[in-house]
Design a protein around this motif. Structure first.
Motif, PDB file in Angstrom:
ATOM      1  N   TYR A  60      19.515  79.497  69.337  1.00  0.00           N
ATOM      2  CA  TYR A  60      20.522  78.488  69.652  1.00  0.00           C
ATOM      3  C   TYR A  60      21.802  78.712  68.847  1.00  0.00           C
ATOM      4  O   TYR A  60      21.756  79.138  67.692  1.00  0.00           O
ATOM      5  N   ASP A  62      24.761  77.173  66.691  1.00  0.00           N
ATOM      6  CA  ASP A  62      24.758  76.057  65.738  1.00  0.00           C
ATOM      7  C   ASP A  62      25.318  74.787  66.369  1.00  0.00           C
ATOM      8  O   ASP A  62      24.888  73.681  66.046  1.00  0.00           O
ATOM      9  N   LYS A  65      22.380  73.189  68.378  1.00  0.00           N
ATOM     10  CA  LYS A  65      21.049  73.092  67.773  1.00  0.00           C
ATOM     11  C   LYS A  65      20.691  71.627  67.534  1.00  0.00           C
ATOM     12  O   LYS A  65      21.480  70.853  67.000  1.00  0.00           O
ATOM     13  N   GLY A  66      19.492  71.256  67.950  1.00  0.00           N
ATOM     14  CA  GLY A  66      19.051  69.879  67.801  1.00  0.00           C
ATOM     15  C   GLY A  66      19.404  68.994  68.981  1.00  0.00           C
ATOM     16  O   GLY A  66      18.872  67.887  69.107  1.00  0.00           O
ATOM     17  N   ARG A  67      20.317  69.450  69.837  1.00  0.00           N
ATOM     18  CA  ARG A  67      20.710  68.664  71.013  1.00  0.00           C
ATOM     19  C   ARG A  67      20.260  69.325  72.324  1.00  0.00           C
ATOM     20  O   ARG A  67      19.927  68.640  73.278  1.00  0.00           O
ATOM     21  N   ALA A  69      17.860  72.248  74.472  1.00  0.00           N
ATOM     22  CA  ALA A  69      16.586  72.957  74.435  1.00  0.00           C
ATOM     23  C   ALA A  69      16.477  73.875  75.644  1.00  0.00           C
ATOM     24  O   ALA A  69      16.687  73.437  76.782  1.00  0.00           O
ATOM     25  N   ASN A  84      21.065  67.232  75.646  1.00  0.00           N
ATOM     26  CA  ASN A  84      21.041  65.826  75.237  1.00  0.00           C
ATOM     27  C   ASN A  84      22.254  65.521  74.367  1.00  0.00           C
ATOM     28  O   ASN A  84      22.881  66.425  73.816  1.00  0.00           O
ATOM     29  N   SER A  85      22.553  64.242  74.237  1.00  0.00           N
ATOM     30  CA  SER A  85      23.662  63.795  73.379  1.00  0.00           C
ATOM     31  C   SER A  85      24.918  64.594  73.661  1.00  0.00           C
ATOM     32  O   SER A  85      25.574  65.104  72.735  1.00  0.00           O
TER      33      SER A  85
END
Length: 128
Positions: A60, A62, A65-67, A69, A84-85
């Motif tokens: 991913y 940066d 990342k975390g949002r 997938a 997401n987000s």
């Protein structure tokens, strides 16, 4: 002849979610790597995410990342990007890309020149 067909783009509001799909046809993906890149108006192409088809290991940027997938469905020869987000900065044309032989070094997953086949792109617009 390999074909990549993207779908799922659209207009959403900040904070919303969206899932992009990219269906591949024409060749086996058993040893492939697939990726998503994006390009916003006036900006250079940017790596978003990539996946090794055999291992499902993902990479991913940066900024996502975390949002976001990335995942793949072996039976459907399809790769997905769950977003997401979402933020207005995520607004871009999103392109699916395929390399039939996955890179051996992680750094190559992030490079556009690694990928031989590209989809036509799908627009994602995030309003504030």
């Amino acid at each position: 002849q390999v074909q990549l067909v993207e779908s799922g783009g659209g207009l959403v509001q900040a904070g919303d979610s969206l899932t992009l799909s990219c269906a591949a046809s024409g060749r086996t993906l058993a040893n492939a790597a697939m990726a998503w890149f994006r390009q916003a108006p006036g900006k250079e192409q940017e790596f978003v995410a990539a996946i090794n088809w055999r291992s499902s290991f993902a990479y991913y940027a940066d900024s996502v990342k975390g949002r976001f997938a990335i995942s793949r469905d072996n039976a459907k020869n399809t790769v997905y990007l769950q977003m997401n987000s979402l933020k207005p900065d995520d607004t871009a044309v999103y392109y699916c890309a395929l390399d039939l032989v996955a890179p051996t070094a992680a750094t190559y997953y992030y490079q556009g020149w690694t990928y031989t086949y590209w989809g036509q792109g799908t627009q994602v617009t995030v309003s504030s």
